[in-house]
Design an enzyme around this catalytic site. Structure first.
Site, PDB file in Angstrom:
ATOM      1  N   VAL A   1       0.733  -1.113   0.049  1.00  0.00           N
ATOM      2  CA  VAL A   1       0.132   0.109   0.081  1.00  0.00           C
ATOM      3  C   VAL A   1       0.983   1.213  -0.160  1.00  0.00           C
ATOM      4  O   VAL A   1       0.595   2.230  -0.946  1.00  0.00           O
ATOM      5  CB  VAL A   1      -0.850   0.102   1.239  1.00  0.00           C
TER       6      VAL A   1
ATOM      7  N   LYS B   1     -17.793 -15.085  -8.426  1.00  0.00           N
ATOM      8  CA  LYS B   1     -17.199 -16.213  -9.039  1.00  0.00           C
ATOM      9  C   LYS B   1     -17.073 -17.376  -7.722  1.00  0.00           C
ATOM     10  O   LYS B   1     -16.520 -17.152  -6.904  1.00  0.00           O
ATOM     11  CB  LYS B   1     -15.782 -16.084  -9.569  1.00  0.00           C
TER      12      LYS B   1
ATOM     13  N   CYS C   1      -6.327  -9.328   2.777  1.00  0.00           N
ATOM     14  CA  CYS C   1      -7.234  -8.244   3.198  1.00  0.00           C
ATOM     15  C   CYS C   1      -8.641  -8.926   3.757  1.00  0.00           C
ATOM     16  O   CYS C   1      -9.089  -8.649   4.740  1.00  0.00           O
ATOM     17  CB  CYS C   1      -7.604  -7.420   2.191  1.00  0.00           C
TER      18      CYS C   1
HETATM   19  C1  UGA Z   1      -9.376  -6.602  -1.834  1.00  0.00           C
HETATM   20  C2  UGA Z   1     -10.460  -5.390  -2.155  1.00  0.00           C
HETATM   21  O1  UGA Z   1     -11.133  -5.733  -3.327  1.00  0.00           O
HETATM   22  C3  UGA Z   1      -9.954  -4.298  -2.624  1.00  0.00           C
HETATM   23  O2  UGA Z   1     -10.824  -3.231  -2.918  1.00  0.00           O
HETATM   24  C4  UGA Z   1      -9.446  -3.699  -1.295  1.00  0.00           C
HETATM   25  O3  UGA Z   1      -8.603  -2.234  -1.266  1.00  0.00           O
HETATM   26  C5  UGA Z   1      -8.331  -4.870  -0.941  1.00  0.00           C
HETATM   27  O4  UGA Z   1      -8.919  -5.923  -0.577  1.00  0.00           O
HETATM   28  C6  UGA Z   1      -7.737  -4.244   0.514  1.00  0.00           C
HETATM   29  O5  UGA Z   1      -7.974  -4.015   1.579  1.00  0.00           O
HETATM   30  O6  UGA Z   1      -6.424  -3.816   0.510  1.00  0.00           O
HETATM   31  P1  UGA Z   1      -7.508  -7.888  -2.968  1.00  0.00           P
HETATM   32  O7  UGA Z   1      -7.482  -8.379  -1.638  1.00  0.00           O
HETATM   33  O8  UGA Z   1      -6.182  -7.577  -3.669  1.00  0.00           O
HETATM   34  O9  UGA Z   1      -8.467  -6.478  -2.733  1.00  0.00           O
HETATM   35  O10 UGA Z   1      -8.117  -9.069  -3.937  1.00  0.00           O
HETATM   36  P2  UGA Z   1      -9.533  -9.436  -4.428  1.00  0.00           P
HETATM   37  O11 UGA Z   1      -9.304  -9.011  -5.794  1.00  0.00           O
HETATM   38  O12 UGA Z   1     -10.811  -8.470  -3.893  1.00  0.00           O
HETATM   39  O13 UGA Z   1      -9.755 -10.776  -4.436  1.00  0.00           O
HETATM   40  C7  UGA Z   1      -9.781 -11.135  -3.014  1.00  0.00           C
HETATM   41  C8  UGA Z   1      -9.911 -12.859  -2.869  1.00  0.00           C
HETATM   42  O14 UGA Z   1     -11.231 -13.227  -3.243  1.00  0.00           O
HETATM   43  C9  UGA Z   1      -9.155 -13.645  -3.733  1.00  0.00           C
HETATM   44  O15 UGA Z   1      -8.692 -14.716  -3.072  1.00  0.00           O
HETATM   45  C10 UGA Z   1      -9.971 -13.881  -4.853  1.00  0.00           C
HETATM   46  O16 UGA Z   1      -9.371 -15.128  -5.621  1.00  0.00           O
HETATM   47  C11 UGA Z   1     -11.397 -14.147  -4.334  1.00  0.00           C
HETATM   48  N1  UGA Z   1     -12.519 -13.978  -5.205  1.00  0.00           N
HETATM   49  C12 UGA Z   1     -12.500 -12.758  -5.716  1.00  0.00           C
HETATM   50  C13 UGA Z   1     -13.234 -14.967  -5.359  1.00  0.00           C
HETATM   51  O17 UGA Z   1     -13.306 -16.155  -4.736  1.00  0.00           O
HETATM   52  N2  UGA Z   1     -14.455 -14.843  -6.138  1.00  0.00           N
HETATM   53  C14 UGA Z   1     -14.560 -13.793  -6.794  1.00  0.00           C
HETATM   54  O18 UGA Z   1     -15.786 -13.588  -7.151  1.00  0.00           O
HETATM   55  C15 UGA Z   1     -13.872 -12.839  -6.525  1.00  0.00           C
END
Ligand code: UGA
Length: 449
Positions: A11, A270, A279
């Site tokens: 960050v 998904k 996070c």
């Molecule tokens: C998340 C949030 O999306 C950001 O907006 C936030 O700023 C960030 O946390 C944070 O607090 O710093 P991030 O942890 O980078 O971002 O990842 P995501 O893309 O949100 O995915 C999180 C998890 O959910 C991953 O393991 C992903 O594979 C999973 N996921 C995501 C699913 O299993 N299904 C989905 O439909 C989407």
């Protein structure tokens, strides 16, 4: 404006680099001297798309500098961004000791008034404590500190793009003066007055982000409420996926149709192995903890967390059903990172999967485009392959744990010829069941026919 960034993790670096690209003078500091030396030598300690380019450009323009001397960095900045870690304690509560440490440093080193901005993810009411701590630790009562909260909404893997093209910028402030300072800091981003490394100066037109001014408590709450809601959405999709399996429906058909309702939206529905990373798992816990500390029952989040933990069990049910005995089997694990386009393995479902496979006596061969070097010291019993086809050679089963493009594009007809058994258990629903069956694979995924 002269800005100080304390904490050069993901960050802090993205914030520092992007604000430098927006024309500010940025001074970065970190307690980890080795990290500062690495940065001074031009090495970016994390993998984040475009970050290296933005940092290089900022260094060349003399807009960013690094120092291990926190006092020097604190004295020079007009605004100080706190970007230190807030990991979970055993109880799930956020550990704010790094914030407290930084508050003490700021209070003791500052000689002129500062606006101190919480960028780290913190539970609501931290701003109140921070303001108190700054006053308590300050030996010179004459130095005035204002506090603001400016939560980040950056997704790992697309953090630079998210910073330059935000949906919203939230600033929680105590007064109009601080709001104006924050508006000035973000004006170049909102007015697109920076060189965009993502689109090479050709940023898509379309709606621009909005800067929302709120109270500090609201800003802190917005961050946890947003992340927890997204986690909730994923767990909801995962339960629908389990229902689809029992009933004989297809989760992708169901969630796609649901998502076309703009009140629901297609994203974060998904199904699969569930959410990981640093996070969602920790933020959902911290939010549950905050709610219960003020007497609010947030059972809904506890259920979402429980559903997520059970995803690994559900995956193992599929593995066991297909492989029967796990002991002695050669298993290829595709993906280590918690999601694609990052080398971050914190709370990565793949690591839990591998630990269980090893416990049950499997021989594990793993591949990941970015996360091998971070995983090796944690799981030395695994054989690692840069090339996924090498991991698949001779395997009794392939398990897909991360949705990397490289895995999406695997030529299974080619890989199948070298595998010992054509068996794929897909934790991310990457492939068409019909195609996999045509190529002679036993193929299992989540919630699909
Ligand atoms: C998340 C949030 O999306 C950001 O907006 C936030 O700023 C960030 O946390 C944070 O607090 O710093 P991030 O942890 O980078 O971002 O990842 P995501 O893309 O949100 O995915 C999180 C998890 O959910 C991953 O393991 C992903 O594979 C999973 N996921 C995501 C699913 O299993 N299904 C989905 O439909 C989407």
């Amino acid at each position: 404006m002269r800005l100080t960034v304390i904490g050069c993790g993901y960050v802090g670096l993205v914030t520092g680099a992007c604000l430098a690209a927006a024309g500010h003078e940025v001074y970065c500091t970190d307690i980890d001297e080795k990290r500062i030396e690495q940065l001074k030598a031009g090495k970016v300690p994390i993998y984040e798309e475009h970050l290296d380019k933005v940092l290089k450009h900022a260094v060349a323009e003399k807009k960013i500098s690094y120092t291990a001397d926190a006092g020097e960095a604190i004295r020079v900045g007009e605004v100080i961004f706190i970007c230190v870690g807030t990991p979970p304690k055993d109880t799930g509560e956020a550990d704010l000791s790094a914030i407290d440490h930084v508050a003490r440093q700021i209070a003791q080193e500052a000689r002129t008034p500062k606006l101190v901005v919480e960028k780290s993810t913190v539970p609501a009411l931290t701003g109140v404590q921070l303001q108190k701590a700054l006053a308590a630790y300050s030996q010179r009562g004459s130095v005035k500190f204002e506090v603001a909260s400016n939560p980040e909404f950056l997704r790992e893997g697309t953090a630079v793009e998210d910073f330059f093209h935000p949906d919203r910028i939230v600033v929680g402030v105590e007064n109009e003066k601080s709001a104006e300072v924050m508006r000035q800091i973000y004006a170049p981003i909102l007015e697109r007055k920076f060189h965009c490394p993502v689109h090479g100066g050709q940023c898509p037109s379309g709606t621009r982000g909005e800067l929302l001014v709120t109270t500090i408590n609201s800003a802190e709450l917005i961050k946890h409420a947003s992340n927890s809601f997204l986690a909730l959405k994923i767990s909801y999709a995962n339960v629908i996926s389990d229902l689809c399996e029992r009933i004989g429906a297809d989760v992708e058909e169901v969630t796609h149709a649901m998502g076309l309702d703009p009140r629901i939206g297609t994203q974060f529905l998904k199904a699969g192995l569930g959410f990981g990373g640093f996070c969602f798992p920790k933020d959902i816990q911290a939010f549950i903890h905050l709610a219960s500390s003020v007497g609010v029952d947030f059972d809904m989040l506890k259920a979402a967390e429980r559903v997520n933990k059970q995803r690994i069990d559900r995956f193992f049910e599929k593995i066991r059903k297909a492989l029967w005995v796990i002991k002695g089997k050669k298993v290829a694990v595709l993906g280590l990172a918690f999601k694609a386009n990052t080398d971050d393995i914190r709370f990565a479902p793949a690591l839990d999967v591998i630990r269980r496979l090893l416990e049950e006596g499997a021989e594990v061969h793993a591949s990941d485009p970015q996360a091998i070097s971070r995983t090796k010291p944690l799981l030395p019993a695994v054989t690692y392959h840069e090339d996924p086809y090498a991991a698949l050679k001779g395997a009794d089963a392939a398990l897909v744990c991360t949705e990397w493009k490289a895995f999406r594009n695997i030529d299974w007809s080619k890989a199948g010829q070298t595998m010992s058994r054509r068996l794929v258990i897909d934790g991310r629903n990457l492939y068409s069941p019909k195609k996999m069956h045509e190529w002679g694979f036993e193929y299992y995924s989540f919630g699909r026919l």
